[in-house]
Scaffold this motif. Sequence first.
Motif, PDB file in Angstrom:
ATOM      1  N   MET A   1      -2.462  18.564   8.935  1.00 48.35           N
ATOM      2  CA  MET A   1      -2.853  18.028   7.629  1.00 48.35           C
ATOM      3  C   MET A   1      -4.151  17.238   7.677  1.00 48.35           C
ATOM      4  SD  MET A   1       0.774  16.819   5.949  1.00 48.35           S
ATOM      5  CE  MET A   1       2.151  17.965   5.781  1.00 48.35           C
ATOM      6  N   MET A   2      -4.985  17.469   8.698  1.00 48.17           N
ATOM      7  CA  MET A   2      -6.232  16.717   8.806  1.00 48.17           C
ATOM      8  C   MET A   2      -7.181  16.965   7.640  1.00 48.17           C
ATOM      9  SD  MET A   2      -7.249  16.776  12.836  1.00 48.17           S
ATOM     10  CE  MET A   2      -6.094  16.320  14.119  1.00 48.17           C
ATOM     11  N   SER A   3      -7.092  18.125   7.004  1.00 43.81           N
ATOM     12  CA  SER A   3      -7.982  18.412   5.881  1.00 43.81           C
ATOM     13  C   SER A   3      -7.346  18.098   4.530  1.00 43.81           C
ATOM     14  CB  SER A   3      -8.423  19.887   5.911  1.00 43.81           C
ATOM     15  OG  SER A   3      -7.300  20.753   5.810  1.00 43.81           O
ATOM     16  N   VAL A   4      -6.111  17.606   4.547  1.00 38.83           N
ATOM     17  CA  VAL A   4      -5.415  17.253   3.302  1.00 38.83           C
ATOM     18  C   VAL A   4      -5.911  15.904   2.796  1.00 38.83           C
ATOM     19  CG1 VAL A   4      -3.179  16.617   2.319  1.00 38.83           C
ATOM     20  CG2 VAL A   4      -3.359  18.595   3.832  1.00 38.83           C
ATOM     21  N   GLU A   5      -6.155  15.814   1.506  1.00 39.80           N
ATOM     22  CA  GLU A   5      -6.592  14.558   0.910  1.00 39.80           C
ATOM     23  C   GLU A   5      -5.440  13.558   0.870  1.00 39.80           C
ATOM     24  OE1 GLU A   5      -7.716  14.082  -3.435  1.00 39.80           O
ATOM     25  OE2 GLU A   5      -9.700  14.085  -2.499  1.00 39.80           O
ATOM     26  N   VAL A   6      -5.692  12.368   1.398  1.00 46.01           N
ATOM     27  CA  VAL A   6      -4.718  11.283   1.391  1.00 46.01           C
ATOM     28  C   VAL A   6      -5.150  10.279   0.329  1.00 46.01           C
ATOM     29  CG1 VAL A   6      -3.676   9.413   2.725  1.00 46.01           C
ATOM     30  CG2 VAL A   6      -4.248  11.574   3.850  1.00 46.01           C
ATOM     31  N   VAL A   7      -4.233   9.904  -0.543  1.00 44.62           N
ATOM     32  CA  VAL A   7      -4.543   8.944  -1.602  1.00 44.62           C
ATOM     33  C   VAL A   7      -3.850   7.627  -1.301  1.00 44.62           C
ATOM     34  CG1 VAL A   7      -4.375   8.427  -4.065  1.00 44.62           C
ATOM     35  CG2 VAL A   7      -4.800  10.779  -3.315  1.00 44.62           C
ATOM     36  N   GLY A   8      -4.634   6.536  -1.302  1.00 46.64           N
ATOM     37  CA  GLY A   8      -4.091   5.212  -1.078  1.00 46.64           C
ATOM     38  C   GLY A   8      -4.184   4.367  -2.337  1.00 46.64           C
TER      39      GLY A   8
ATOM     40  N   MET B   1       0.848  -1.188   0.000  1.00 46.53           N
ATOM     41  CA  MET B   1       0.000   0.000   0.000  1.00 46.53           C
ATOM     42  C   MET B   1       0.885   1.240   0.000  1.00 46.53           C
ATOM     43  SD  MET B   1      -2.930   1.572   0.123  1.00 46.53           S
ATOM     44  CE  MET B   1      -4.215   0.419   0.626  1.00 46.53           C
ATOM     45  N   VAL B   2       0.594   2.176  -0.909  1.00 43.37           N
ATOM     46  CA  VAL B   2       1.327   3.436  -0.954  1.00 43.37           C
ATOM     47  C   VAL B   2       0.343   4.565  -0.665  1.00 43.37           C
ATOM     48  CG1 VAL B   2       2.692   5.041  -2.339  1.00 43.37           C
ATOM     49  CG2 VAL B   2       3.018   2.571  -2.598  1.00 43.37           C
ATOM     50  N   PHE B   3       0.597   5.305   0.409  1.00 44.52           N
ATOM     51  CA  PHE B   3      -0.184   6.488   0.739  1.00 44.52           C
ATOM     52  C   PHE B   3       0.575   7.717   0.251  1.00 44.52           C
ATOM     53  CE2 PHE B   3      -1.426   3.512   4.158  1.00 44.52           C
ATOM     54  CZ  PHE B   3      -2.812   3.539   4.014  1.00 44.52           C
ATOM     55  N   THR B   4      -0.128   8.665  -0.314  1.00 44.41           N
ATOM     56  CA  THR B   4       0.468   9.937  -0.711  1.00 44.41           C
ATOM     57  C   THR B   4      -0.193  11.045   0.087  1.00 44.41           C
ATOM     58  OG1 THR B   4       0.854   9.098  -2.951  1.00 44.41           O
ATOM     59  CG2 THR B   4       1.018  11.476  -2.617  1.00 44.41           C
ATOM     60  N   VAL B   5       0.611  11.737   0.896  1.00 43.16           N
ATOM     61  CA  VAL B   5       0.121  12.804   1.760  1.00 43.16           C
ATOM     62  C   VAL B   5       0.896  14.077   1.435  1.00 43.16           C
ATOM     63  CG1 VAL B   5      -0.351  13.520   4.123  1.00 43.16           C
ATOM     64  CG2 VAL B   5      -0.261  11.082   3.568  1.00 43.16           C
ATOM     65  N   ALA B   6       0.200  15.061   0.877  1.00 42.14           N
ATOM     66  CA  ALA B   6       0.832  16.329   0.518  1.00 42.14           C
ATOM     67  C   ALA B   6       2.095  16.117  -0.316  1.00 42.14           C
ATOM     68  CB  ALA B   6       1.149  17.142   1.771  1.00 42.14           C
ATOM     69  N   GLY B   7       2.017  15.180  -1.269  1.00 42.67           N
ATOM     70  CA  GLY B   7       3.131  14.941  -2.178  1.00 42.67           C
ATOM     71  C   GLY B   7       4.180  13.984  -1.655  1.00 42.67           C
ATOM     72  N   GLU B   8       4.083  13.591  -0.398  1.00 38.99           N
ATOM     73  CA  GLU B   8       5.054  12.669   0.188  1.00 38.99           C
ATOM     74  C   GLU B   8       4.458  11.261   0.244  1.00 38.99           C
ATOM     75  OE1 GLU B   8       8.173  13.373   1.122  1.00 38.99           O
ATOM     76  OE2 GLU B   8       7.955  15.468   0.516  1.00 38.99           O
ATOM     77  N   GLU B   9       5.255  10.256  -0.137  1.00 33.09           N
ATOM     78  CA  GLU B   9       4.781   8.881  -0.143  1.00 33.09           C
ATOM     79  C   GLU B   9       5.136   8.152   1.148  1.00 33.09           C
ATOM     80  OE1 GLU B   9       6.184   6.796  -3.563  1.00 33.09           O
ATOM     81  OE2 GLU B   9       4.689   7.693  -4.900  1.00 33.09           O
ATOM     82  N   GLN B  10       4.190   7.344   1.617  1.00 42.38           N
ATOM     83  CA  GLN B  10       4.424   6.441   2.741  1.00 42.38           C
ATOM     84  C   GLN B  10       4.117   5.026   2.240  1.00 42.38           C
ATOM     85  OE1 GLN B  10       2.517   7.548   6.470  1.00 42.38           O
ATOM     86  NE2 GLN B  10       2.485   9.703   5.855  1.00 42.38           N
ATOM     87  N   ILE B  11       5.125   4.169   2.242  1.00 43.61           N
ATOM     88  CA  ILE B  11       4.989   2.815   1.720  1.00 43.61           C
ATOM     89  C   ILE B  11       4.811   1.834   2.880  1.00 43.61           C
ATOM     90  CG2 ILE B  11       6.087   1.000   0.362  1.00 43.61           C
ATOM     91  CD1 ILE B  11       7.656   3.210  -1.085  1.00 43.61           C
TER      92      ILE B  11
ATOM     93  N   GLU C   1      -8.300   0.446  -7.829  1.00 37.45           N
ATOM     94  CA  GLU C   1      -8.400   1.893  -7.969  1.00 37.45           C
ATOM     95  C   GLU C   1      -7.774   2.607  -6.770  1.00 37.45           C
ATOM     96  OE1 GLU C   1     -12.437   3.010  -8.489  1.00 37.45           O
ATOM     97  OE2 GLU C   1     -12.719   1.860 -10.337  1.00 37.45           O
ATOM     98  N   ALA C   2      -7.258   3.791  -7.029  1.00 38.83           N
ATOM     99  CA  ALA C   2      -6.763   4.635  -5.940  1.00 38.83           C
ATOM    100  C   ALA C   2      -7.960   5.182  -5.166  1.00 38.83           C
ATOM    101  CB  ALA C   2      -5.919   5.775  -6.491  1.00 38.83           C
ATOM    102  N   LYS C   3      -7.818   5.286  -3.867  1.00 39.91           N
ATOM    103  CA  LYS C   3      -8.874   5.811  -3.005  1.00 39.91           C
ATOM    104  C   LYS C   3      -8.380   7.069  -2.310  1.00 39.91           C
ATOM    105  CE  LYS C   3     -11.683   2.297  -3.735  1.00 39.91           C
ATOM    106  NZ  LYS C   3     -12.975   2.457  -4.432  1.00 39.91           N
ATOM    107  N   ALA C   4      -9.213   8.097  -2.306  1.00 37.83           N
ATOM    108  CA  ALA C   4      -8.856   9.360  -1.663  1.00 37.83           C
ATOM    109  C   ALA C   4      -9.744   9.591  -0.442  1.00 37.83           C
ATOM    110  CB  ALA C   4      -9.003  10.513  -2.642  1.00 37.83           C
ATOM    111  N   PHE C   5      -9.147  10.112   0.619  1.00 42.00           N
ATOM    112  CA  PHE C   5      -9.887  10.356   1.849  1.00 42.00           C
ATOM    113  C   PHE C   5      -9.113  11.362   2.687  1.00 42.00           C
ATOM    114  CE2 PHE C   5      -7.281   6.595   1.936  1.00 42.00           C
ATOM    115  CZ  PHE C   5      -6.496   6.755   3.046  1.00 42.00           C
ATOM    116  N   SER C   6      -9.651  11.761   3.815  1.00 44.11           N
ATOM    117  CA  SER C   6      -8.955  12.674   4.729  1.00 44.11           C
ATOM    118  C   SER C   6      -9.469  12.452   6.134  1.00 44.11           C
ATOM    119  CB  SER C   6      -9.174  14.136   4.321  1.00 44.11           C
ATOM    120  OG  SER C   6     -10.510  14.541   4.567  1.00 44.11           O
TER     121      SER C   6
END
Length: 254
Positions: free
Chosen positions: A39-46, A1-11, A58-63
């Motif tokens: 960053m609670m209001s930032v969209e996180v994409v998984g 799983m790769v999360f993208t938070v404000a342009g930064e990836e967390q694997i 599919e990629a999923k977006a949430f916050s």
Amino acid sequence: MVFTVAGEEQIVPISEAIISTGKEGELIYRFSCAVPARMMSVEVVGQMYASDGTAVGEAKAFSVKAYCDKAIAAYGSYTQYADLVNLMKAMLNYGGYSQIKFGYNTDNLANADLEDKSLPDITGADLASFAHGKSGTEAGINIQSVSLLLESTTTIRFYFKLDGSKPVESYTFLVDGEVVEPVLYSGNTYYVDKVGVPARELDVNSYVEVGGLTVWYSGMSYVRQVLSSSTDSALINACKALYAYSEAANAYFK
């Protein structure tokens, strides 16, 4: 799983997922993503990926904000869920005031949709029971300062100053009973961290022992210090919101 938070990836590899069984007997994999309060209001994409780098599904977006808003809307009218709703509101309020403090994404505050953005009317004197302290001594070393790091995980950082009479290797640092290696900060100053303090334990002291010297501090010790001496209104408001968040977490997890 790769999360993208404000342009930064967390694997997060599959091996770190929490696995449970669904109603139909299927396996459910849960992955965690670190999100700082600001960053609670930032969209996180998984997005899931296979080992060869191919995207799966599919990629999923949430916050965090979207989750809390949904919980408040769903449970807000039920008295049995009052503690949960209060926790969600306190979390969003803390996120919003953190954004203001750090000047981050202030056009999209986490608490923008809350009717009540009020803060507790407290002072440093009201939090006297959370005073930090120390006892004992150890030759060649003393506590210099303590700070609270409010990132994706809350960390209490203890700074120690050596007088040069003994090398740092001659000391053993215990954080809440566990041996921790000190990190060089500058000159003869080193620090050790208490990492990952949950909201419900912000009022619980962490203890650092170095030989005969013991130092204790909590998240609320930091709040007390800020409310007692700071003139930074944005920091004061963020700390009051942190206090309210801690209280809501204690009520929910009691």
